[in-house]
Design a protein around this motif. Sequence first.
Motif, PDB file in Angstrom:
ATOM      1  N   PRO A  46      42.346  -3.018  51.197  1.00  0.00           N
ATOM      2  CA  PRO A  46      42.204  -3.973  50.093  1.00  0.00           C
ATOM      3  C   PRO A  46      40.827  -4.631  50.085  1.00  0.00           C
ATOM      4  O   PRO A  46      40.096  -4.584  51.072  1.00  0.00           O
ATOM      5  CB  PRO A  46      43.291  -5.005  50.387  1.00  0.00           C
ATOM      6  N   VAL A  47      40.506  -5.237  48.982  1.00  0.00           N
ATOM      7  CA  VAL A  47      39.270  -6.005  48.881  1.00  0.00           C
ATOM      8  C   VAL A  47      39.360  -7.189  49.852  1.00  0.00           C
ATOM      9  O   VAL A  47      40.458  -7.712  50.110  1.00  0.00           O
ATOM     10  CB  VAL A  47      39.031  -6.467  47.421  1.00  0.00           C
ATOM     11  N   ASP A  48      38.243  -7.598  50.407  1.00  0.00           N
ATOM     12  CA  ASP A  48      38.194  -8.763  51.284  1.00  0.00           C
ATOM     13  C   ASP A  48      38.760  -9.967  50.536  1.00  0.00           C
ATOM     14  O   ASP A  48      38.431 -10.185  49.365  1.00  0.00           O
ATOM     15  CB  ASP A  48      36.735  -9.017  51.696  1.00  0.00           C
ATOM     16  N   ARG A  64      45.358  -4.496  40.637  1.00  0.00           N
ATOM     17  CA  ARG A  64      46.184  -4.778  41.820  1.00  0.00           C
ATOM     18  C   ARG A  64      46.281  -3.574  42.751  1.00  0.00           C
ATOM     19  O   ARG A  64      46.494  -3.725  43.951  1.00  0.00           O
ATOM     20  CB  ARG A  64      47.582  -5.194  41.403  1.00  0.00           C
ATOM     21  N   LYS A  65      46.158  -2.370  42.216  1.00  0.00           N
ATOM     22  CA  LYS A  65      46.267  -1.154  43.019  1.00  0.00           C
ATOM     23  C   LYS A  65      44.934  -0.748  43.646  1.00  0.00           C
ATOM     24  O   LYS A  65      44.851   0.271  44.313  1.00  0.00           O
ATOM     25  CB  LYS A  65      46.776  -0.007  42.143  1.00  0.00           C
ATOM     26  N   TRP A  66      43.874  -1.535  43.448  1.00  0.00           N
ATOM     27  CA  TRP A  66      42.545  -1.183  43.923  1.00  0.00           C
ATOM     28  C   TRP A  66      42.560  -0.991  45.443  1.00  0.00           C
ATOM     29  O   TRP A  66      43.119  -1.790  46.182  1.00  0.00           O
ATOM     30  CB  TRP A  66      41.541  -2.279  43.541  1.00  0.00           C
ATOM     31  N   ARG A  67      41.897   0.080  45.917  1.00  0.00           N
ATOM     32  CA  ARG A  67      41.737   0.366  47.342  1.00  0.00           C
ATOM     33  C   ARG A  67      40.309   0.832  47.579  1.00  0.00           C
ATOM     34  O   ARG A  67      39.719   1.518  46.744  1.00  0.00           O
ATOM     35  CB  ARG A  67      42.689   1.476  47.807  1.00  0.00           C
TER      36      ARG A  67
END
Length: 157
Positions: A46-48, A64-67
């Motif tokens: 995930p994003v920091d 929300r699904k960002w990786r």
Amino acid sequence: MAALLLVCTANICRSPMAEAIFKARLGDVFKTIASAGVHADPRGGPVDARAAAALARHKYSLDRKWRSRRVDLEQLGKWDLVLAMESEHVEALRRKAAPEHHARILMLTDFVPELAGQDIPDPYFGPAAGFDAVIGMIERAAASLQMAAREGRLKFA
């Protein structure tokens, strides 16, 4: 419409912040906007949390699904423009990329005359305020790139 890739080290703070900002501000210029890291964990993450909080403070968001993901050098040709956060990233990408892709790999700050050639500092090891400062630099680059596109100075092969 062109495709833009934004690159940093691990793809957990600077480049995802740039991705969110560029999607919000330049979605009419670029059909595809994504981010990746030169040394990102291949498993993705995930994003920091501090980057996500800074984006929220500035009214930006990521899917929300960002990786996170690593730069796929074999697919570098699908990007019309690759903007890196540091000169080290540009050098690493150009060392491994096919020569015909070198011209499309630039520094994000190359589009901001007063920042040209400067690295976007990595806020990861600093205080939360560093994330806000990076967002300010990315917003300046986005505004300059938007102006270049509007004036017809942004050309893609």
